[in-house]
Design an enzyme around this catalytic site. Structure first.
Site, PDB file in Angstrom:
ATOM      1  N   GLU C  70       0.797  -1.227   0.000  1.00 36.09           N
ATOM      2  CA  GLU C  70       0.000   0.000   0.000  1.00 36.09           C
ATOM      3  C   GLU C  70       0.828   1.275   0.000  1.00 36.09           C
ATOM      4  O   GLU C  70       0.427   2.281  -0.594  1.00 36.09           O
ATOM      5  CB  GLU C  70      -0.976   0.006   1.181  1.00 36.09           C
ATOM      6  CG  GLU C  70      -2.209  -0.881   0.983  1.00 36.09           C
ATOM      7  CD  GLU C  70      -1.963  -2.351   1.259  1.00 36.09           C
ATOM      8  OE1 GLU C  70      -0.848  -2.709   1.658  1.00 36.09           O
ATOM      9  OE2 GLU C  70      -2.898  -3.149   1.088  1.00 36.09           O
ATOM     10  N   ALA C  94     -10.087   0.914   4.066  1.00 36.84           N
ATOM     11  CA  ALA C  94      -9.544   2.146   4.640  1.00 36.84           C
ATOM     12  C   ALA C  94      -8.565   1.852   5.768  1.00 36.84           C
ATOM     13  O   ALA C  94      -7.639   2.625   6.019  1.00 36.84           O
ATOM     14  CB  ALA C  94     -10.685   3.017   5.159  1.00 36.84           C
ATOM     15  N   ILE C  97      -4.731   2.361   5.578  1.00 38.24           N
ATOM     16  CA  ILE C  97      -3.927   3.578   5.725  1.00 38.24           C
ATOM     17  C   ILE C  97      -2.856   3.348   6.800  1.00 38.24           C
ATOM     18  O   ILE C  97      -1.860   4.067   6.826  1.00 38.24           O
ATOM     19  CB  ILE C  97      -4.752   4.837   6.081  1.00 38.24           C
ATOM     20  CG1 ILE C  97      -5.418   4.728   7.460  1.00 38.24           C
ATOM     21  CG2 ILE C  97      -5.784   5.129   5.009  1.00 38.24           C
ATOM     22  CD1 ILE C  97      -6.003   6.043   7.949  1.00 38.24           C
ATOM     23  N   HIS C 139     -10.849  -4.425   9.684  1.00 41.79           N
ATOM     24  CA  HIS C 139     -11.452  -4.278   8.357  1.00 41.79           C
ATOM     25  C   HIS C 139     -12.789  -3.550   8.410  1.00 41.79           C
ATOM     26  O   HIS C 139     -13.622  -3.736   7.520  1.00 41.79           O
ATOM     27  CB  HIS C 139     -11.692  -5.646   7.707  1.00 41.79           C
ATOM     28  CG  HIS C 139     -10.486  -6.267   7.094  1.00 41.79           C
ATOM     29  ND1 HIS C 139      -9.458  -6.779   7.834  1.00 41.79           N
ATOM     30  CD2 HIS C 139     -10.131  -6.468   5.796  1.00 41.79           C
ATOM     31  CE1 HIS C 139      -8.527  -7.272   7.025  1.00 41.79           C
ATOM     32  NE2 HIS C 139      -8.915  -7.103   5.783  1.00 41.79           N
TER      33      HIS C 139
HETATM   34  C1  LIG Z   1      -2.279  -4.604   4.265  1.00 39.78           C
HETATM   35  C2  LIG Z   1      -3.328  -5.408   3.605  1.00 39.78           C
HETATM   36  N1  LIG Z   1      -3.523  -5.258   2.287  1.00 39.78           N
HETATM   37  C3  LIG Z   1      -4.470  -5.968   1.648  1.00 39.78           C
HETATM   38  C4  LIG Z   1      -5.273  -6.833   2.337  1.00 39.78           C
HETATM   39  C5  LIG Z   1      -6.401  -7.583   1.634  1.00 39.78           C
HETATM   40  N2  LIG Z   1      -5.985  -8.978   1.486  1.00 39.78           N
HETATM   41  C6  LIG Z   1      -6.323  -9.899   2.398  1.00 39.78           C
HETATM   42  S1  LIG Z   1      -5.636 -11.379   2.077  1.00 39.78           S
HETATM   43  C7  LIG Z   1      -4.904 -10.796   0.684  1.00 39.78           C
HETATM   44  C8  LIG Z   1      -4.074 -11.705  -0.155  1.00 39.78           C
HETATM   45  C9  LIG Z   1      -2.972 -12.343   0.621  1.00 39.78           C
HETATM   46  O1  LIG Z   1      -2.259 -13.203  -0.197  1.00 39.78           O
HETATM   47  P1  LIG Z   1      -1.209 -14.210   0.395  1.00 39.78           P
HETATM   48  O2  LIG Z   1      -0.257 -13.479   1.278  1.00 39.78           O
HETATM   49  O3  LIG Z   1      -0.633 -14.962  -0.720  1.00 39.78           O
HETATM   50  O4  LIG Z   1      -2.034 -15.155   1.365  1.00 39.78           O
HETATM   51  P2  LIG Z   1      -3.171 -16.209   0.964  1.00 39.78           P
HETATM   52  O5  LIG Z   1      -4.435 -15.430   0.913  1.00 39.78           O
HETATM   53  O6  LIG Z   1      -2.803 -16.803  -0.322  1.00 39.78           O
HETATM   54  O7  LIG Z   1      -3.164 -17.155   2.092  1.00 39.78           O
HETATM   55  C10 LIG Z   1      -5.182  -9.459   0.494  1.00 39.78           C
HETATM   56  C11 LIG Z   1      -4.717  -8.631  -0.617  1.00 39.78           C
HETATM   57  C12 LIG Z   1      -5.060  -6.934   3.729  1.00 39.78           C
HETATM   58  N3  LIG Z   1      -5.830  -7.696   4.483  1.00 39.78           N
HETATM   59  N4  LIG Z   1      -4.072  -6.236   4.323  1.00 39.78           N
END
Ligand SMILES: Cc1ncc(C[n+]2csc(CCOP(=O)(O)OP(=O)(O)O)c2C)c(N)n1
Ligand SMILES: Cc1ncc(C[n+]2csc(CCOP(=O)(O)OP(=O)(O)O)c2C)c(N)n1
Ligand SMILES: [Mg+2]
Ligand SMILES: [Mg+2]
Lengths: 337, 323, 337, 323
Positions: C70, C94, C97, C139
């Site tokens: 981010e 949000a 941030i 969240h």
């Molecule tokens: C800082 C942050 N950015 C984005 C997200 C939204 N998000 C939740 S899980 C995820 C993907 C994570 O991928 P990975 O690390 O490969 O784990 P997996 O879901 O495959 O177990 C995202 C983008 C979040 N929770 N926290």
């Protein structure tokens, strides 16, 4: 009592607590200083001299110099705290919460609640805040308003060396995460400090630094001194000010403020952060809500303008609340009919 | 494969508990009774269990948004977890955390985490604590192939090396971060381990769908870190069987992909085949366990449904002050 | 007029602006979706469906899927904006941030001022905020109070599809950085939206969504609907409420609020963030200060408690301001003597 | 070394301007007339100039807290900068930014930055813009050996690779981040470039105290990135002649270190020796430039001292709203 500087009160308290409890560990950038250099460890002991000598006394295992990685610093403090240690982490400037906020806000501040109350996170995050050094927009900010708004964090803003000692010790012994905000421009200020190695000041108890019956002035940190100066000047005119040093902005001592306003009916809150969603607006709103009937004049905030902190001397002085502006605000509420 | 019969049964049971816990969640979530965002770990069980079977309560783990497997493998109570996910006030976190925020610090489980990448720095701190305590304990952070791109993960790797923390970075590469492919988001397009290596750590790699690969790899990693050599990293190639979160239509999958991985890359099937072919256990042993686990999960759901709900007053507790 | 959902108003506005101005570019996690997967690009077009189809229409150069980074997303938006582009960056939640605040607070918010007024930074940072999905402490947060307090940022909180369209278009065309806060629980809400491809709503102009003379209710986003429901209910009893939808919290339309309170003498501010240093306290303080003489009752804030957002359904509903709590607050100020 | 006489003179002059600008600041700061924190770039001039001599106004740079050299090399006005540092309202940023926040976007100078590591993501965005514009322009971010440990720098490297941004990461390794040594804080204890390489970029290395090394290395790097090959990284080994900030007692230095680097690692001395030995320029040419530069700096100080000061009203300008 010993006379010492605000910065030495920080250092002494940390050293005493490290002595007392081996779980207390210190970490941050250049808190040792000189690591990996020809001059060797402790060549320079922290840019604020608030950790000088700790490395020599307590060793590398408990005084941990870190890379420039603030998220990892606060995160490491979180992990240490969850593992039974009592980390005292330093962010060199409060402005660096920008690169580490998640660990402060979404992690250490929330563990206890999210995890159903069974988890302690006794981490202290110290940081130097505030203007006065012409360090401009990214090294001069007051950040207490953001942190005060975050559930789960205790927020401390000492204004004297004695308060540093009592509050920092309390912070280190506290089982909740504490943000400890040290004003850069106070580091060199001297005052009497109790010698008692168990001297603590409980959180949520404001200090009445001047007493009077005409107006209530609430402030913290550096600006408290300006408020006292104004109170002293007005006292000579026969105007009495209660000057309340909040000491902690969360928990906040509403009672002391409300009790005072019930007598004075007039409130001025002096705050180093910009006006919107500020501590000043918070207190004005609380008083307007809870002491409405006592109010004889509109609650008045004194903040810098809604701009970044400017660089040049003339600009920074015009930006900051000054004794003159505080006096004007006090006279304004006094003259309200 | 020098595991005792008992250890083998335990490992299988642990994986099976995770599997059935989640297969059941997958069904129950569709009824709308379970609130919130739930990320299922099914398919990756061999990693959590292959790692945690080596650990004691002194060892710490820090988990992710996809945390059920890590929690269960680290010894969190099945019923307490099920109640938590159902939002009961008897849940492990009193219904305040939910799926993404389960923790049990006494068990060395320092929390699932809704913020991707947030766990790694926390594990470094825990790893520093382990080093300070000098008892050979370690702190382990699980991260995905998506999380490995977050600044906090990188900072943590460097910090761990600098502080010589007793910390292990376990990367679970399931090839997807949400709906984005590993090949796209990890710029090197190589594996994650080589990037970790460039931070100055010794690294290992293993097959995350094979319990024995994980377990044996972790034995080496743990020997290395417990001996005080500083941090290490290990990458396990693995598969997630469900969508990113429950409700995900998974249009990013290739044709037949889900069938293929369920067929060929299922750690439970692989385990069963291995141990029965090697005559270490027989099908009847495992079938008995299967039945027992199914009943335990059924019981946890019964309990979760019957458990008392939290009340408005509970909102204000477990925080030092609530204005 | 076209009926469309809040989320479609986001998507349509972005698409129209991308069509009109080739400098508009979109970036964020999964805004394309499916990159580097067997399913291919656009397999899934963003988890909020606010960028579906943009990749197909405008191509990979202008619709940029990013890793989970981010700080780099907001930073890249900053660099794009300084280079003459008009980035529309998305933070999926949000709450993130926390991992990108520096780029928002110390970078894009400050360029114009720090650099002496000669620098434009037309970046839009969109983010989904708010509770209602039982997504728990990390969240579900409302973050406008923090961002409103940061000089240099404009902060927008649309409550209807039409407002999304007018305000998002204004945001994209604006030369200052804009934080655009979309409430998750509103994405599915439908409303009439003007078709005019130049329809904009200027910032700092609140919308009076209900008119009445007895009490002023100020809110934003999801909670505005609750306030309207309360106003409608009370109207049946002959109690008249001005319901003010702020639309933007910075700049804020003080005038509309003050004008209303001058008539009603009673104020209720309804805010989704915890109480301390909140938008509610900000507005209560402003009104207490600037409309003191008009006030017939203490200005009243309705906030969630000072706790993280809890998970379970019962807890989250008890946490959030509800129509009942708003109604109680209104009756409280009405009954004040 | 195929530079024209004119180009050589220009390069020398640029480095000399930075040197004298700062040597003069170092003196003037001691009078207490200049406010704020000032980080001097002296010793590293060959990097800023060796990089920027290749650039046009279409190319962008993003700088650091130690930004004077980058600003001057990218064409910021000497007088405007001196006035800014003195806090005049005629300064390049009207006295609002000061030493750590000088920018001149029209010149492609996107800002010095008080936040270590904050520049890298900004440069990625600028590099994406360059790619979009398709004119072969590039964006360059300067980072120190300390900044290379900040999460933002890592994220930026990965993001640049993923987005194939026309972006160059220039690492100036002066062996110190504040008072901490490179060997301590960069966990690999190898160079910075190898870590950057693990992010999937082609990397280069050069001697940051030798203009020609920087200049020739950058020619290759720029050819590569301008051709649309995506991002690249380059590390220059260099020296800082003054303390971290003005006032730093520098006790972390080794005995004789400052004398030694001033003697052997001074890019101006190295340049002079090289070009005179190779008979490309003679001492008289350079002496004349020296005198001219000294006078220009003197003039900038005269102007800065005489320039109008900002007023209280100025505080409220240059922000869209100030309550
Ligand atoms: C800082 C942050 N950015 C984005 C997200 C939204 N998000 C939740 S899980 C995820 C993907 C994570 O991928 P990975 O690390 O490969 O784990 P997996 O879901 O495959 O177990 C995202 C983008 C979040 N929770 N926290
Ligand atoms: C995020 C952040 N952390 C810490 C600092 C304080 N600080 C300023 S410069 C500096 C050292 C930077 O070292 P390096 O990147 O090597 O640059 P150099 O000073 O050597 O030019 C530090 C720690 C800062 N300004 N920003
Ligand atoms: Mg993944
Ligand atoms: Mg350096």
């Amino acid at each position: 009592m010993t006379k010492m500087m605000y910065r030495d009160a920080v250092l002494t308290t940390i050293a005493e607590e490290m002595e007392r409890d081996e779980n207390v560990v210190v970490l941050g950038e250049d808190v040792v200083g000189g690591m990996g250099t020809p001059g060797g460890p402790e060549a320079i002991g922290g840019i604020w001299s608030t950790s000088t000598g700790l490395f020599g006394k307590f060793g590398a295992a408990r005084v941990i110099d870190t890379p420039i990685s603030e998220s990892a610093i606060v995160g490491a403090a979180a992990g240490l705290a969850l593992s039974g240690k009592r980390p005292v982490a330093e962010l060199m400037f409060a402005d660096f919460i920008g690169v580490s906020l998640d660990q402060i806000w979404n992690q250490i501040g929330k563990f206890r609640y999210m995890f159903g109350g069974k988890t302690k996170c006794p981490a202290v995050i110290r940081m130097a805040y505030g203007a006065g050094y012409n360090a401009a927009a990214q090294h001069s900010q007051a950040v207490h308003q953001m942190l005060t708004g975050m559930p789960g964090l205790k927020v401390v803003m000492p204004s004297t060396p004695a308060d540093v000692k009592g509050l920092l010790r309390q912070a280190i012994r506290d089982d909740d995460p504490v943000i400890f905000l040290e004003h850069k421009a106070l580091y060199g200020v001297t005052g009497d400090v109790p010698d008692d190695k168990d001297f603590t000041i409980p959180f949520g108890h404001a200090r009445l630094s001047r007493a009077g019956e005409d107006v209530t002035i609430v402030s913290t940190g550096l600006l408290l001194g300006f408020c006292e100066a104004v109170a002293d000047k007005l006292a000579a005119e026969g105007i009495g000010c209660d000057v309340i040093d909040l000491r902690t902005t969360s928990p906040i001592d509403e009672e002391t403020i409300l009790d005072s306003v019930e007598v004075t009916g007039r409130l001025v809150v002096v705050d180093e952060a910009p006006p919107r969603c500020s501590l000043a607006s918070d207190i004005c709103a609380t008083v307007a809500n809870k002491a409405f009937a006592s109010l004889k004049a509109p609650p008045q905030a004194v903040n810098p303008p809604h701009t970044p902190v400017p660089f040049a001397r003339e600009l920074e002085s015009a930006y900051l609340p000054s004794a003159d502006k505080i006096e004007a605000a006090v006279r304004k509420v006094l003259s309200y009919r | 494969m020098q595991l005792s019969r008992e250890a083998l049964l335990r490992a299988y049971r642990q994986m099976k508990v995770i599997r059935e816990f989640e297969e059941r969640l997958h069904v129950d979530i569709q009824t709308g009774e379970i609130a919130g965002f739930t990320h299922l770990y099914c398919g990756q069980e061999a990693v959590a269990v292959g790692v945690c079977e080596h650990l004691t309560e002194d060892d710490k783990i820090v988990s992710t948004h996809r945390g059920h497997g890590h929690c269960l493998a680290k010894g969190c109570d099945v019923n307490g977890m099920m109640k938590e996910i159902w939002g009961s006030r008897e849940g492990l976190c009193k219904g305040k955390g939910g799926s993404m925020h389960i923790a049990d610090v006494d068990k060395g489980m320092l929390g699932a985490n809704g913020i991707v990448g947030a766990g790694a720095p926390i594990a470094v701190g825990a790893g520093i604590a382990c080093k300070l305590d000098g008892k050979g304990a370690v702190a382990i952070t699980f991260s995905g192939d998506g999380a490995c791109n977050q600044g906090t993960t990188f900072e943590a790797m460097n910090m761990a090396v600098v502080t010589k923390a007793s910390c292990i970075f376990v990367f679970e590469n399931n090839h997807y971060s949400e709906h984005t492919g590993f090949e796209y988001a990890v710029g090197t397009q190589k594996d994650i381990a080589s990037r970790a290596e460039a931070f100055g750590m010794k690294v290992w790699r293993g097959d995350g769908t094979d319990f024995f690969s994980v377990y044996e790899t972790m034995r080496e990693v743990l020997d290395y870190v417990r001996a005080g050599n500083g941090p290490a990293a290990v990458e396990f190639d693995t598969e997630r069987f469900f969508g990113h979160f429950e409700g995900d239509p998974q249009r990013y999958r290739g044709p037949g992909e889900l069938d293929r991985i369920r067929e060929l890359r299922d750690c439970l099937k692989n385990f069963r085949r291995n141990v029965t072919e090697a005559k270490l256990l027989d099908h009847a042993d495992l079938d008995a366990l299967d039945a027992e686990v199914l009943e335990a999960i059924e019981e946890s759901v019964r309990q979760a449904k019957a458990a008392p709900r939290p009340t408005a007053q509970d909102v204000l507790e477990d925080v030092y002050i609530s204005y």
